[in-house]
Structure formats: structure tokens, C-alpha cells
Write a protein that holds these residues in place. Structure first.
Motif, mmCIF file in Angstrom:
data_model
loop_
_atom_site.group_PDB
_atom_site.id
_atom_site.type_symbol
_atom_site.label_atom_id
_atom_site.label_comp_id
_atom_site.label_asym_id
_atom_site.label_seq_id
_atom_site.Cartn_x
_atom_site.Cartn_y
_atom_site.Cartn_z
ATOM 1 N N ILE A 161 -19.005 -23.509 -4.420
ATOM 2 C CA ILE A 161 -18.673 -22.491 -3.417
ATOM 3 C C ILE A 161 -17.182 -22.516 -3.089
ATOM 4 C CG2 ILE A 161 -19.110 -21.664 -1.082
ATOM 5 C CD1 ILE A 161 -21.464 -21.325 -3.012
ATOM 6 N N GLN A 162 -16.657 -23.702 -2.863
ATOM 7 C CA GLN A 162 -15.235 -23.831 -2.547
ATOM 8 C C GLN A 162 -14.374 -23.339 -3.707
ATOM 9 O OE1 GLN A 162 -14.046 -27.808 -1.521
ATOM 10 N NE2 GLN A 162 -11.905 -27.270 -1.200
ATOM 11 N N SER A 163 -14.784 -23.656 -4.928
ATOM 12 C CA SER A 163 -14.014 -23.226 -6.096
ATOM 13 C C SER A 163 -14.028 -21.714 -6.252
ATOM 14 C CB SER A 163 -14.573 -23.889 -7.356
ATOM 15 O OG SER A 163 -14.383 -25.286 -7.316
ATOM 16 N N LEU A 164 -15.163 -21.093 -5.979
ATOM 17 C CA LEU A 164 -15.235 -19.635 -6.059
ATOM 18 C C LEU A 164 -14.260 -18.989 -5.084
ATOM 19 C CD1 LEU A 164 -19.055 -18.838 -6.347
ATOM 20 C CD2 LEU A 164 -17.313 -18.448 -8.090
ATOM 21 N N ASN A 165 -14.281 -19.447 -3.857
ATOM 22 C CA ASN A 165 -13.433 -18.834 -2.836
ATOM 23 C C ASN A 165 -11.973 -19.256 -2.936
ATOM 24 O OD1 ASN A 165 -15.390 -17.185 -1.604
ATOM 25 N ND2 ASN A 165 -16.197 -18.917 -0.440
ATOM 26 N N ALA A 166 -11.690 -20.223 -3.823
ATOM 27 C CA ALA A 166 -10.305 -20.593 -4.118
ATOM 28 C C ALA A 166 -9.832 -19.913 -5.403
ATOM 29 C CB ALA A 166 -10.176 -22.104 -4.246
ATOM 30 N N ALA A 167 -10.611 -18.936 -5.874
ATOM 31 C CA ALA A 167 -10.254 -18.124 -7.046
ATOM 32 C C ALA A 167 -10.182 -18.940 -8.330
ATOM 33 C CB ALA A 167 -8.935 -17.391 -6.812
ATOM 34 N N ARG A 168 -11.013 -19.982 -8.436
ATOM 35 C CA ARG A 168 -11.046 -20.771 -9.668
ATOM 36 C C ARG A 168 -12.199 -20.360 -10.587
ATOM 37 N NH1 ARG A 168 -9.069 -24.951 -6.069
ATOM 38 N NH2 ARG A 168 -11.164 -25.717 -5.600
ATOM 39 N N GLY A 169 -12.869 -19.287 -10.225
ATOM 40 C CA GLY A 169 -13.940 -18.754 -11.056
ATOM 41 C C GLY A 169 -14.297 -17.358 -10.607
ATOM 42 N N ASP A 170 -14.799 -16.547 -11.543
ATOM 43 C CA ASP A 170 -15.206 -15.181 -11.209
ATOM 44 C C ASP A 170 -16.609 -15.136 -10.614
ATOM 45 O OD1 ASP A 170 -12.894 -13.675 -12.265
ATOM 46 O OD2 ASP A 170 -13.538 -14.525 -14.177
ATOM 47 N N MET A 171 -17.447 -16.091 -11.017
ATOM 48 C CA MET A 171 -18.815 -16.153 -10.516
ATOM 49 C C MET A 171 -19.391 -17.513 -10.854
ATOM 50 S SD MET A 171 -20.756 -13.716 -13.309
ATOM 51 C CE MET A 171 -19.615 -12.376 -12.957
ATOM 52 N N ALA A 172 -20.550 -17.798 -10.288
ATOM 53 C CA ALA A 172 -21.257 -19.045 -10.593
ATOM 54 C C ALA A 172 -22.697 -18.715 -10.933
ATOM 55 C CB ALA A 172 -21.200 -20.005 -9.412
ATOM 56 N N ILE A 173 -23.161 -19.275 -12.048
ATOM 57 C CA ILE A 173 -24.568 -19.154 -12.430
ATOM 58 C C ILE A 173 -25.079 -20.577 -12.572
ATOM 59 C CG2 ILE A 173 -26.226 -18.144 -14.022
ATOM 60 C CD1 ILE A 173 -24.176 -16.135 -14.871
ATOM 61 N N ALA A 174 -25.819 -21.031 -11.558
ATOM 62 C CA ALA A 174 -26.193 -22.445 -11.495
ATOM 63 C C ALA A 174 -27.513 -22.635 -10.757
ATOM 64 C CB ALA A 174 -25.079 -23.246 -10.823
ATOM 65 N N ALA A 175 -28.514 -21.821 -11.106
ATOM 66 C CA ALA A 175 -29.832 -21.926 -10.468
ATOM 67 C C ALA A 175 -29.710 -21.945 -8.949
ATOM 68 C CB ALA A 175 -30.568 -23.167 -10.963
ATOM 69 N N MET A 176 -28.882 -21.081 -8.421
ATOM 70 C CA MET A 176 -28.547 -21.096 -6.998
ATOM 71 C C MET A 176 -29.409 -20.100 -6.219
ATOM 72 S SD MET A 176 -24.717 -20.700 -5.363
ATOM 73 C CE MET A 176 -24.119 -22.074 -6.344
ATOM 74 N N SER A 177 -30.001 -20.561 -5.126
ATOM 75 C CA SER A 177 -30.758 -19.657 -4.266
ATOM 76 C C SER A 177 -29.790 -18.882 -3.377
ATOM 77 C CB SER A 177 -31.754 -20.435 -3.403
ATOM 78 O OG SER A 177 -31.081 -21.342 -2.559
ATOM 79 N N PRO A 178 -30.122 -17.636 -3.061
ATOM 80 C CA PRO A 178 -29.211 -16.800 -2.264
ATOM 81 C C PRO A 178 -29.259 -17.149 -0.780
ATOM 82 C CG PRO A 178 -31.176 -15.566 -2.826
ATOM 83 C CD PRO A 178 -31.301 -16.890 -3.533
ATOM 84 N N ASP A 179 -28.797 -18.327 -0.454
ATOM 85 C CA ASP A 179 -28.819 -18.832 0.916
ATOM 86 C C ASP A 179 -27.695 -18.182 1.723
ATOM 87 O OD1 ASP A 179 -28.683 -20.295 3.267
ATOM 88 O OD2 ASP A 179 -29.066 -22.213 2.288
ATOM 89 N N PRO A 180 -28.014 -17.506 2.828
ATOM 90 C CA PRO A 180 -26.976 -16.845 3.619
ATOM 91 C C PRO A 180 -25.970 -17.812 4.231
ATOM 92 C CG PRO A 180 -29.062 -16.848 4.792
ATOM 93 C CD PRO A 180 -29.359 -17.313 3.403
ATOM 94 N N ALA A 181 -26.323 -19.094 4.285
ATOM 95 C CA ALA A 181 -25.382 -20.071 4.827
ATOM 96 C C ALA A 181 -24.239 -20.350 3.856
ATOM 97 C CB ALA A 181 -26.109 -21.372 5.156
ATOM 98 N N ARG A 182 -24.431 -19.985 2.603
ATOM 99 C CA ARG A 182 -23.382 -20.175 1.608
ATOM 100 C C ARG A 182 -22.383 -19.033 1.722
ATOM 101 N NH1 ARG A 182 -27.978 -21.950 -2.689
ATOM 102 N NH2 ARG A 182 -27.831 -24.191 -2.330
ATOM 103 N N ASP A 183 -21.129 -19.383 1.797
ATOM 104 C CA ASP A 183 -20.078 -18.430 2.143
ATOM 105 C C ASP A 183 -19.591 -17.658 0.918
ATOM 106 O OD1 ASP A 183 -18.374 -17.163 3.891
ATOM 107 O OD2 ASP A 183 -16.797 -18.679 3.736
ATOM 108 N N VAL A 184 -20.508 -16.936 0.279
ATOM 109 C CA VAL A 184 -20.194 -16.178 -0.930
ATOM 110 C C VAL A 184 -21.029 -14.900 -0.956
ATOM 111 C CG1 VAL A 184 -19.510 -18.138 -2.391
ATOM 112 C CG2 VAL A 184 -21.928 -17.520 -2.189
#
Length: 250
Positions: A77-100
């Protein structure tokens, strides 16, 4: 004149040898290996798995060359919002607590729904339509809270946010809350403890959109619509079903 001619040849040679600009579009996708069958690493150090195949299919559909970055899950999550990736595909549930941002869900496994209604046997609640004018307990910061927030205006649901599920169960027992929304296993445990309670799986478009696994994107991303369209195309043309069969049923 001869020196000028040599200089021109030298400059021309340097220009010819210089790296040529490329029109290649690169899509950087973050993942976290060690979570079979979603993302794994083979003996040669190459990523493979359901999510890897899916990401490559999305990249191809959108006209990108995919670059995978394998990292610790808690840094995604931190890497995404630091512009180190365009997206993440990692079996991630769409948790609203995640800041993405999250895409539409791309996989929902059997018996894995996090949206089960827990209510009293005699509550008269047997489907989402029966939520009308009822009071629902919600655990703060969960995907269940996010789903009920989407449904509350449609069905005039009053939300009672709490931090503790066991406290909400007691509130159901004394009639201060009509129902709560929890994971299947949690609902089953409470039904086993209290014969006055019953459970059923929530069937509503809001629940489907928030279930399962989804693609995470930076908050500032402009690619969300493209990703959702790509997922829709992969569902329509059968590619997603083929990947599910390959990785989850074979």
C-alpha cells in the motif's frame, strides 16, 4: 574542409549509435510471492500463479509490457501511494481501511463470502429486502461496514457502529440491533453458541462488488476505469474462467 567532413562523420556515427527512444509502455505491478496458487516463485526465480497470469493478460489487453515487482505484502500500500507501482495484484481483499483504490472483484471463492447476515431466528429477516427500516450493527473499518453504507439509503437502514462483534451479538439478543454482517465462519460460530440465532449469505450487488480479491491502485491513479474494463473483457471472453479452472480446479 577535410576536418569538417571528419567531424560530420563523427557526429553522424554518434547519433546512429545513440539509444533510440522507445514507445514501449510499461505497467509496473506489485505482488507478494509465497501465497499459492495466487503468486509463487519457481526454481529459476520467476513469478507464476493465478495473479501473475491475470496481470499479464491485463497488460496485454491494455497494450503494456508488464514489469513485476515482488515485495513484502505489508509494504504494498505504501509503495503504491509513493508511486513505485501502477497497481498491485496480490490476492488482496477490497478492504476500505486500505488507503488505495480497488478494482471490481476478479475472484470470489466458494464458501469464502465475508458477508453473512446474523440475526435472531424470529426476526423476520430472511433476505436483503427485509433490511428495510432495520438497525444493523457494523464493526468499524471493515468491508462489511462499507457494504452496509452502500445499502443504507436504499433500504433506510440505521447503522450502529461498534468495535466489538461479541458486543453486537449481545445487542441482537436483547433486541437493540436487528442484525449484523460478518464473515461466514464467524456467523457460524455464534449460531453454534446461541440457538436463538440464524445466519444466511447476503445476496446483493453491493456485497458482490466488495467480495473476493481485487486489484489495488494508487489513490491518484487514472487507470481504474481501464482496469475494470479489462476485467470485464476477460470475463466476457472466457479468459478469466480459464485461469480459474487452471489454478483452482485442476
Amino acid at each position: 574542409m577535410k576536418k569538417l567532413f571528419v567531424l560530420i562523420l563523427l557526429v553522424s556515427s554518434l547519433i546512429a549509435c545513440a539509444p533510440k527512444p522507445t514507445d514501449e509502455k510499461v505497467l509496473t505491478i506489485l505482488t507478494s510471492s509465497g501465497y499459492p496458487p495466487y503468486e509463487m516463485v519457481d526454481v529459476n526465480g520467476n513469478l507464476y500463479g493465478f495473479d501473475i497470469d491475470l496481470g499479464n493478460a491485463i497488460g496485454e489487453l491494455l497494450g503494456y509490457t508488464v514489469k513485476w515487482v515482488d515485495m513484502d505484502f505489508d509494504g504494498i500500500i505504501q509503495s503504491l501511494n509513493a508511486a513505485r507501482g501502477d497497481m498491485a495484484i496480490a490476492a488482496m481483499s477490497p478492504d476500505p481501511a486500505r488507503d488505495v483504490l480497488f478494482s471490481d472483484s476478479y475472484y470470489i471463492g466458494d464458501d469464502e463470502s465475508p458477508f453473512f447476515v446474523l440475526t435472531k431466528v424470529d426476526s423476520g429477516i430472511a433476505s436483503a429486502a427485509d433490511f428495510l427500516n432495520k438497525t444493523a450493527g457494523v464493526q468499524i473499518g471493515t468491508i462489511q461496514e462499507a457494504v452496509l453504507n452502500k445499502m443504507k439509503d436504499e433500504l433506510s437502514i440505521t447503522l450502529d457502529p461498534r468495535k466489538d462483534v461479541s458486543q453486537m451479538v449481545q445487542e441482537i439478543m436483547v433486541g437493540r440491533i436487528d442484525f449484523i454482517l460478518v464473515e461466514a465462519l464467524v456467523a457460524g460460530e455464534y449460531v453454534n453458541q446461541f440457538p436463538q440465532l440464524t445466519r444466511f449469505e447476503l445476496e446483493h450487488e453491493a456485497a458482490y462488488a466488495s467480495s473476493g480479491t481485487a486489484i489495488a491502485l494508487p489513490k491518484s491513479s487514472t487507470k481504474l476505469d481501464d482496469v475494470n474494463q479489462a476485467l470485464a473483457t476477460l470475463k466476457e471472453n472466457g479468459t478469466l474462467d480459464q485461469l480459474i479452472k487452471k489454478w483452482f480446479t485442476e
